[in-house]
Write a protein that holds these residues in place. Sequence first.
Motif, PDB file in Angstrom:
ATOM      1  N   SER A 214     -50.817  29.476  12.657  1.00 54.00           N
ATOM      2  CA  SER A 214     -52.107  28.789  12.760  1.00 54.00           C
ATOM      3  C   SER A 214     -52.228  27.574  11.836  1.00 54.00           C
ATOM      4  O   SER A 214     -52.702  26.517  12.273  1.00 54.00           O
ATOM      5  CB  SER A 214     -53.246  29.765  12.494  1.00 54.00           C
ATOM      6  N   PRO A 215     -51.830  27.658  10.550  1.00 54.54           N
ATOM      7  CA  PRO A 215     -51.939  26.476   9.684  1.00 54.54           C
ATOM      8  C   PRO A 215     -51.162  25.273  10.219  1.00 54.54           C
ATOM      9  O   PRO A 215     -51.613  24.128  10.092  1.00 54.54           O
ATOM     10  CB  PRO A 215     -51.385  26.963   8.345  1.00 54.54           C
ATOM     11  N   CYS A 216     -50.003  25.541  10.816  1.00 56.56           N
ATOM     12  CA  CYS A 216     -49.198  24.450  11.376  1.00 56.56           C
ATOM     13  C   CYS A 216     -49.841  23.904  12.649  1.00 56.56           C
ATOM     14  O   CYS A 216     -49.849  22.691  12.877  1.00 56.56           O
ATOM     15  CB  CYS A 216     -47.784  24.934  11.673  1.00 56.56           C
ATOM     16  N   ARG A 217     -50.373  24.786  13.465  1.00 59.61           N
ATOM     17  CA  ARG A 217     -50.986  24.349  14.729  1.00 59.61           C
ATOM     18  C   ARG A 217     -52.226  23.506  14.485  1.00 59.61           C
ATOM     19  O   ARG A 217     -52.490  22.547  15.208  1.00 59.61           O
ATOM     20  CB  ARG A 217     -51.347  25.563  15.599  1.00 59.61           C
ATOM     21  N   THR A 218     -53.012  23.856  13.496  1.00 61.64           N
ATOM     22  CA  THR A 218     -54.287  23.172  13.280  1.00 61.64           C
ATOM     23  C   THR A 218     -54.199  22.020  12.288  1.00 61.64           C
ATOM     24  O   THR A 218     -55.002  21.085  12.352  1.00 61.64           O
ATOM     25  CB  THR A 218     -55.349  24.164  12.792  1.00 61.64           C
ATOM     26  N   GLY A 219     -53.243  22.076  11.367  1.00 61.13           N
ATOM     27  CA  GLY A 219     -53.172  21.051  10.326  1.00 61.13           C
ATOM     28  C   GLY A 219     -51.914  20.226  10.319  1.00 61.13           C
ATOM     29  O   GLY A 219     -51.794  19.294   9.529  1.00 61.13           O
ATOM     30  N   GLY A 220     -50.969  20.558  11.202  1.00 61.70           N
ATOM     31  CA  GLY A 220     -49.741  19.783  11.269  1.00 61.70           C
ATOM     32  C   GLY A 220     -48.599  20.415  10.497  1.00 61.70           C
ATOM     33  O   GLY A 220     -48.761  21.391   9.766  1.00 61.70           O
ATOM     34  N   CYS A 221     -47.425  19.843  10.684  1.00 58.48           N
ATOM     35  CA  CYS A 221     -46.205  20.331  10.045  1.00 58.48           C
ATOM     36  C   CYS A 221     -46.368  20.312   8.524  1.00 58.48           C
ATOM     37  O   CYS A 221     -46.674  19.274   7.931  1.00 58.48           O
ATOM     38  CB  CYS A 221     -45.028  19.454  10.471  1.00 58.48           C
ATOM     39  N   LEU A 222     -46.152  21.456   7.886  1.00 58.59           N
ATOM     40  CA  LEU A 222     -46.323  21.555   6.439  1.00 58.59           C
ATOM     41  C   LEU A 222     -45.286  20.726   5.691  1.00 58.59           C
ATOM     42  O   LEU A 222     -45.579  20.155   4.638  1.00 58.59           O
ATOM     43  CB  LEU A 222     -46.248  23.018   6.000  1.00 58.59           C
ATOM     44  N   ASP A 223     -44.080  20.660   6.219  1.00 60.87           N
ATOM     45  CA  ASP A 223     -43.055  19.834   5.583  1.00 60.87           C
ATOM     46  C   ASP A 223     -43.437  18.357   5.631  1.00 60.87           C
ATOM     47  O   ASP A 223     -43.315  17.644   4.629  1.00 60.87           O
ATOM     48  CB  ASP A 223     -41.692  20.038   6.277  1.00 60.87           C
ATOM     49  N   ARG A 224     -43.879  17.901   6.780  1.00 62.94           N
ATOM     50  CA  ARG A 224     -44.264  16.495   6.914  1.00 62.94           C
ATOM     51  C   ARG A 224     -45.439  16.164   6.001  1.00 62.94           C
ATOM     52  O   ARG A 224     -45.459  15.124   5.338  1.00 62.94           O
ATOM     53  CB  ARG A 224     -44.611  16.186   8.372  1.00 62.94           C
TER      54      ARG A 224
ATOM     55  N   VAL B 134     -55.622  14.876  15.046  1.00 59.89           N
ATOM     56  CA  VAL B 134     -54.480  14.168  15.636  1.00 59.89           C
ATOM     57  C   VAL B 134     -53.225  15.015  15.483  1.00 59.89           C
ATOM     58  O   VAL B 134     -52.429  15.156  16.427  1.00 59.89           O
ATOM     59  CB  VAL B 134     -54.298  12.794  14.968  1.00 59.89           C
ATOM     60  N   GLN B 135     -53.037  15.589  14.316  1.00 57.75           N
ATOM     61  CA  GLN B 135     -51.860  16.430  14.100  1.00 57.75           C
ATOM     62  C   GLN B 135     -51.905  17.661  15.005  1.00 57.75           C
ATOM     63  O   GLN B 135     -50.873  18.073  15.562  1.00 57.75           O
ATOM     64  CB  GLN B 135     -51.772  16.837  12.638  1.00 57.75           C
ATOM     65  N   ALA B 136     -53.086  18.243  15.170  1.00 57.37           N
ATOM     66  CA  ALA B 136     -53.218  19.414  16.035  1.00 57.37           C
ATOM     67  C   ALA B 136     -52.856  19.067  17.479  1.00 57.37           C
ATOM     68  O   ALA B 136     -52.229  19.859  18.194  1.00 57.37           O
ATOM     69  CB  ALA B 136     -54.639  19.969  15.966  1.00 57.37           C
ATOM     70  N   PHE B 137     -53.237  17.873  17.926  1.00 57.91           N
ATOM     71  CA  PHE B 137     -52.900  17.427  19.278  1.00 57.91           C
ATOM     72  C   PHE B 137     -51.387  17.373  19.460  1.00 57.91           C
ATOM     73  O   PHE B 137     -50.839  17.872  20.455  1.00 57.91           O
ATOM     74  CB  PHE B 137     -53.513  16.047  19.524  1.00 57.91           C
ATOM     75  N   HIS B 138     -50.697  16.790  18.504  1.00 57.34           N
ATOM     76  CA  HIS B 138     -49.242  16.672  18.608  1.00 57.34           C
ATOM     77  C   HIS B 138     -48.558  18.037  18.513  1.00 57.34           C
ATOM     78  O   HIS B 138     -47.577  18.299  19.228  1.00 57.34           O
ATOM     79  CB  HIS B 138     -48.712  15.735  17.523  1.00 57.34           C
TER      80      HIS B 138
END
Length: 227
Positions: free
Chosen positions: A192-202, A217-221
Amino acid sequence: MIARGTADAIAAALSANGLILRGCVTFAEGERAPSGLSGASAKSALLVGQAGAAPWPHFLHWRERQPQTTANPLDSWSRDVIGAVAEKFRARAVSPSDRPYLPFQQWAMRAKGLKPSPLGILMHPKYGLWHAYRGALLFEDEIAVEASQASIHLCDACVEKPCMKSCPVNAYSKDGFAYQSCLAHMRGADGSPCRTGGCLDRNACPYGTAYRYPSDVQAFHMAAFAR
């Protein structure tokens, strides 16, 4: 030779939708180049893309008027916008998702001297990892543009490499990108954190944070990646 003023006019036309020129590639005599508008080999390519999320409001406004079933809407929007500019300036528009694939990353490295980050995304000295290439305009003449200077590769000065330490499944390593591990995590309950807030590494990268994409925007990608 196409005058420098033409490139400036193209940049102005693109800016109406939050897009910018990302450099120019001139194809050498005898180099295998894509075809231009008439079918003859192109002599130059003006790369088109974004810095940060500047195109996002324009894309959302376009999307409101499209069927909800539109596949790959961001690609479709990019083709519409860049295609209209190409028609105005008598160029052929191409996209990174066109088949057969064109070497956009190699063109970007040639145009601006950029190098890949450990995540594979090209590192920009100003924008960090928060930029993208949306297309290119192919011309059958050379374009008069200012020569690009070599870029500083910020990853060389980054000792801690937080971009390699933040993923819960260690998707990025010196061995490359563990695509299946990343995808399985994204689709799972813990993703969920990656889906909603984007790649944690990036997001852990310390550079270009002023251009970081907003969470929507990150969630869309990420949703597009996890499909």
